[in-house]
Design an enzyme around this catalytic site. Sequence first.
Site, short mmCIF file in Angstrom:
data_model
loop_
_atom_site.label_atom_id
_atom_site.label_comp_id
_atom_site.label_asym_id
_atom_site.label_seq_id
_atom_site.Cartn_x
_atom_site.Cartn_y
_atom_site.Cartn_z
N CYS A 59 19.01 -14.49 59.34
CA CYS A 59 18.15 -12.85 59.58
C CYS A 59 17.76 -12.50 59.77
O CYS A 59 16.82 -13.10 59.22
CB CYS A 59 18.42 -12.40 57.70
SG CYS A 59 17.59 -11.42 57.61
N CYS A 62 14.43 -11.32 58.14
CA CYS A 62 13.94 -12.38 57.51
C CYS A 62 13.06 -13.12 58.17
O CYS A 62 12.02 -13.52 57.88
CB CYS A 62 15.26 -13.37 56.81
SG CYS A 62 16.04 -12.25 56.01
#
Length: 178
Positions: A59, A62
């Site tokens: 991600c 993230c």
Amino acid sequence: MKTLLGGLAAALLIASTASALSSGDDPPAIDMPDQTGKKVDLNELKGKVVLVDFWASWCGPCKQEMPVLEELHKKYARDGLVIVGVNIDNNAKKMDKFLRGTPVTFRIIHDRKLKVASKYEPETMPSSYFIARDGKIRYVHEGFRKKDAAELEQRIKALLAEGASGTGPASETEGPRQ
């Protein structure tokens, strides 16, 4: 036939939206060990402000969020903030490689079988659930952009101040999802 399929899709969307967690809900149990082997028990964390953050090594947002969470952890842990990162990678080696490149000192659990994620049902990665000292979910924040860092800190400070001053929930109201 198109009407039938459209109606079915709408019904599924409504059903999944209805089950999503929002402000005021009790957070589902985590009850899994963190990277040190200690079980994360939200009942034991009542009285603290808890941020449960779902993330994955693949991600992109993230990768931007983790250093921000680490700074918030360092800044507010002594005031009662507990951050629990819930990694959903199917392979622990991917999680470990990510954490070697972006080390953190807050608690991390590896939810390979999605036992915790299936209870919270995060709609995007990352997703953060802010749990107030009373043990209730207060805010849900989905996704992450650099400009979100100030908002995350503001929410943490507000939740920490509630317990410090003995006041109840912040007067700010919002929808269930951010």
